[in-house]
Write a protein that holds these residues in place. Structure first.
Motif, mmCIF file in Angstrom:
data_model
loop_
_atom_site.group_PDB
_atom_site.id
_atom_site.type_symbol
_atom_site.label_atom_id
_atom_site.label_comp_id
_atom_site.label_asym_id
_atom_site.label_seq_id
_atom_site.Cartn_x
_atom_site.Cartn_y
_atom_site.Cartn_z
ATOM 1 N N VAL A 1 0.842 -1.201 0.000
ATOM 2 C CA VAL A 1 0.000 0.000 0.000
ATOM 3 C C VAL A 1 0.879 1.255 0.000
ATOM 4 C CG1 VAL A 1 -1.660 1.359 1.356
ATOM 5 C CG2 VAL A 1 -2.013 -1.101 1.044
ATOM 6 N N ILE A 2 1.930 1.261 0.800
ATOM 7 C CA ILE A 2 2.836 2.412 0.853
ATOM 8 C C ILE A 2 3.527 2.617 -0.495
ATOM 9 C CG2 ILE A 2 5.009 3.237 1.867
ATOM 10 C CD1 ILE A 2 3.985 2.038 4.542
ATOM 11 N N GLN A 3 3.926 1.505 -1.133
ATOM 12 C CA GLN A 3 4.543 1.611 -2.457
ATOM 13 C C GLN A 3 3.568 2.226 -3.452
ATOM 14 O OE1 GLN A 3 7.943 0.708 -3.574
ATOM 15 N NE2 GLN A 3 7.078 2.196 -4.986
ATOM 16 N N ARG A 4 2.304 1.775 -3.410
ATOM 17 C CA ARG A 4 1.286 2.329 -4.309
ATOM 18 C C ARG A 4 1.072 3.812 -4.025
ATOM 19 N NH1 ARG A 4 -2.888 0.270 -7.274
ATOM 20 N NH2 ARG A 4 -1.278 -1.239 -7.826
ATOM 21 N N ALA A 5 1.020 4.184 -2.749
ATOM 22 C CA ALA A 5 0.836 5.596 -2.384
ATOM 23 C C ALA A 5 2.016 6.431 -2.885
ATOM 24 C CB ALA A 5 0.684 5.739 -0.870
ATOM 25 N N ALA A 6 3.230 5.912 -2.736
ATOM 26 C CA ALA A 6 4.422 6.637 -3.204
ATOM 27 C C ALA A 6 4.395 6.787 -4.725
ATOM 28 C CB ALA A 6 5.688 5.918 -2.753
ATOM 29 N N ASP A 7 3.997 5.720 -5.427
ATOM 30 C CA ASP A 7 3.895 5.783 -6.893
ATOM 31 C C ASP A 7 2.855 6.821 -7.313
ATOM 32 O OD1 ASP A 7 5.781 3.752 -7.013
ATOM 33 O OD2 ASP A 7 4.319 2.172 -7.459
ATOM 34 N N ALA B 1 8.936 6.387 7.638
ATOM 35 C CA ALA B 1 10.231 6.472 6.955
ATOM 36 C C ALA B 1 11.310 6.958 7.901
ATOM 37 C CB ALA B 1 10.125 7.388 5.746
ATOM 38 N N ALA B 2 10.932 7.839 8.821
ATOM 39 C CA ALA B 2 11.911 8.376 9.771
ATOM 40 C C ALA B 2 12.325 7.338 10.807
ATOM 41 C CB ALA B 2 11.346 9.607 10.463
ATOM 42 N N GLY B 3 11.381 6.506 11.237
ATOM 43 C CA GLY B 3 11.720 5.571 12.304
ATOM 44 C C GLY B 3 11.264 4.153 12.053
ATOM 45 N N GLY B 4 10.757 3.902 10.852
ATOM 46 C CA GLY B 4 10.199 2.588 10.551
ATOM 47 C C GLY B 4 11.233 1.593 10.068
ATOM 48 N N ASN B 5 10.716 0.562 9.453
ATOM 49 C CA ASN B 5 11.611 -0.482 8.973
ATOM 50 C C ASN B 5 12.317 -0.070 7.679
ATOM 51 O OD1 ASN B 5 10.063 -1.185 6.639
ATOM 52 N ND2 ASN B 5 8.662 -2.336 7.934
ATOM 53 N N ASP B 6 13.297 -0.861 7.297
ATOM 54 C CA ASP B 6 14.113 -0.527 6.131
ATOM 55 C C ASP B 6 13.312 -0.512 4.835
ATOM 56 O OD1 ASP B 6 16.324 -0.240 7.717
ATOM 57 O OD2 ASP B 6 17.092 -2.267 7.364
ATOM 58 N N ALA B 7 12.316 -1.407 4.706
ATOM 59 C CA ALA B 7 11.524 -1.479 3.477
ATOM 60 C C ALA B 7 10.731 -0.184 3.276
ATOM 61 C CB ALA B 7 10.586 -2.681 3.507
ATOM 62 N N VAL B 8 10.078 0.312 4.324
ATOM 63 C CA VAL B 8 9.292 1.545 4.227
ATOM 64 C C VAL B 8 10.221 2.724 3.962
ATOM 65 C CG1 VAL B 8 7.815 3.146 5.504
ATOM 66 C CG2 VAL B 8 7.398 0.689 5.650
ATOM 67 N N ARG B 9 11.345 2.767 4.652
ATOM 68 C CA ARG B 9 12.321 3.845 4.437
ATOM 69 C C ARG B 9 12.811 3.829 2.987
ATOM 70 N NH1 ARG B 9 15.695 2.352 7.958
ATOM 71 N NH2 ARG B 9 14.560 3.219 9.706
ATOM 72 N N GLY B 10 13.037 2.639 2.449
ATOM 73 C CA GLY B 10 13.495 2.522 1.064
ATOM 74 C C GLY B 10 12.462 3.032 0.070
ATOM 75 N N ILE B 11 11.187 2.712 0.288
ATOM 76 C CA ILE B 11 10.108 3.187 -0.590
ATOM 77 C C ILE B 11 10.076 4.713 -0.573
ATOM 78 C CG2 ILE B 11 7.590 3.298 -0.863
ATOM 79 C CD1 ILE B 11 7.553 0.380 0.311
ATOM 80 N N TYR B 12 10.122 5.265 0.615
ATOM 81 C CA TYR B 12 10.073 6.717 0.790
ATOM 82 C C TYR B 12 11.279 7.381 0.122
ATOM 83 C CZ TYR B 12 10.271 11.164 3.327
ATOM 84 O OH TYR B 12 10.352 12.486 3.654
ATOM 85 N N GLU B 13 12.465 6.847 0.344
ATOM 86 C CA GLU B 13 13.675 7.447 -0.220
ATOM 87 C C GLU B 13 13.695 7.365 -1.743
ATOM 88 O OE1 GLU B 13 15.968 9.383 0.965
ATOM 89 O OE2 GLU B 13 15.168 9.291 2.994
ATOM 90 N N ARG B 14 13.191 6.262 -2.307
ATOM 91 C CA ARG B 14 13.145 6.154 -3.777
ATOM 92 C C ARG B 14 12.198 7.197 -4.373
ATOM 93 N NH1 ARG B 14 13.576 0.808 -2.382
ATOM 94 N NH2 ARG B 14 11.324 0.424 -2.516
ATOM 95 N N ALA B 15 11.039 7.384 -3.739
ATOM 96 C CA ALA B 15 10.088 8.395 -4.229
ATOM 97 C C ALA B 15 10.699 9.790 -4.114
ATOM 98 C CB ALA B 15 8.779 8.313 -3.444
ATOM 99 N N ARG B 16 11.333 10.061 -3.003
ATOM 100 C CA ARG B 16 11.966 11.370 -2.795
ATOM 101 C C ARG B 16 13.079 11.590 -3.828
ATOM 102 N NH1 ARG B 16 14.461 13.579 2.895
ATOM 103 N NH2 ARG B 16 12.459 14.579 3.137
ATOM 104 N N ALA B 17 13.900 10.579 -4.071
ATOM 105 C CA ALA B 17 14.988 10.695 -5.045
ATOM 106 C C ALA B 17 14.448 10.957 -6.445
ATOM 107 C CB ALA B 17 15.852 9.436 -5.030
#
Length: 197
Positions: A64-70, A113-129
Motif C-alpha cells: 500500500v505504501i509503495q502504491r501511495a508513493a507511486d 520512513a523516519a523511524g520505521g523499517n528498512d523497506a518503508v524507508r526505502g520506498i520513501y527514499e526512492r520516491a523522494r529521489a
C-alpha cells in the motif's frame, strides 16, 4: 431472500482491488490503523486471501505504501512547458493538494520512513529521489539550477523544508492560504539556489 452475486476476479484484479481499498483507507488513517479485518470485510474476501497475496500484514502495508508513493510521484509530475518555475509551481500545487487529500496516510508515511523499517524507508527514499531528480530534468531547469553535488544537497534540504511546511500547514492553516503556501515553497528553491552562486 435475494442471493448476493459475487464477481469472480482474476488474481491480478483481486490484488489490484485490495491495493485500491488499502489506498483509500490509507488516505484517512495511519498505516498502523489499516486493519486486515476491515479490509477483508470491505473487499468481501477472507483474511487468508490477503495473506496469500501479500504474505503478511507488513507485506500488505508495504504494498500500500509503495502504491501511495507511486501515486504521489505520478500526481506531482510537472506539466509540459518551457518555463521551469511555472512547472515547479504546478508540481508543488499538486503536491500540496495530494497531502491535503491524504493527510493522515502521508503523515504516517513520513513518520514510518523516519523511524520505521528498512523497506518503508526505502520506498520513501526512492520516491523522494525521483522527485529530486526531476527537479533537475525539467525542461529549462538548467536556466536556474545546475546539477552539482552542492545543488543536489541544497535541493534535498529544500524538499525536507517543503514537506515539513506543508504538513505543519495541514495541521494548522490559520492565517495562510493554500495559494500562499504553494507560492512560499515554490519561491524558496530559486532563493536557495541563488545563495549558491
Amino acid at each position: 431472500m435475494t442471493a448476493t452475486t459475487r464477481t469472480r476476479l482474476t488474481p491480478e484484479e483481486r490484488r489490484e482491488q485490495l491495493l485500491e481499498l488499502g489506498l483509500e483507507l490509507f488516505a484517512g488513517h495511519t498505516i498502523e490503523e489499516i486493519s486486515i479485518d476491515r479490509l477483508s470485510e470491505e473487499a468481501g474476501v477472507s483474511r487468508g486471501l490477503l495473506y496469500h497475496y501479500f504474505g503478511s500484514k507488513q507485506g500488505f502495508h508495504e504494498a500500500v505504501i509503495q502504491r501511495a508513493a507511486d501515486d504521489l510521484v505520478a500526481q506531482t509530475a510537472p506539466p509540459e512547458g518551457d518555463d521551469p518555475i511555472a512547472q515547479l509551481l504546478a508540481s508543488l500545487a499538486a503536491y500540496v493538494d495530494y497531502v491535503i487529500a491524504n493527510h493522515a496516510g502521508y503523515r504516517s508515511l513520513v513518520r514510518a520512513a523516519a523511524g520505521g523499517n528498512d523497506a518503508v524507508r526505502g520506498i520513501y527514499e526512492r520516491a523522494r529521489a525521483e522527485m529530486i531528480d526531476r527537479t533537475f530534468e525539467t525542461a529549462g531547469a538548467e536556466t536556474f539550477i545546475q546539477d552539482t553535488p552542492l545543488t543536489r544537497l541544497a535541493v534535498r534540504g529544500w524538499v525536507a523544508f517543503v514537506e515539513d511546511a506543508v504538513l505543519t500547514w495541514c495541521d494548522d492553516p490559520t492565517g495562510v492560504s493554500r495559494d500562499q503556501l504553494v507560492q512560499l515553497v515554490t519561491d524558496a528553491l530559486p532563493a536557495i539556489v541563488a545563495t549558491l552562486a
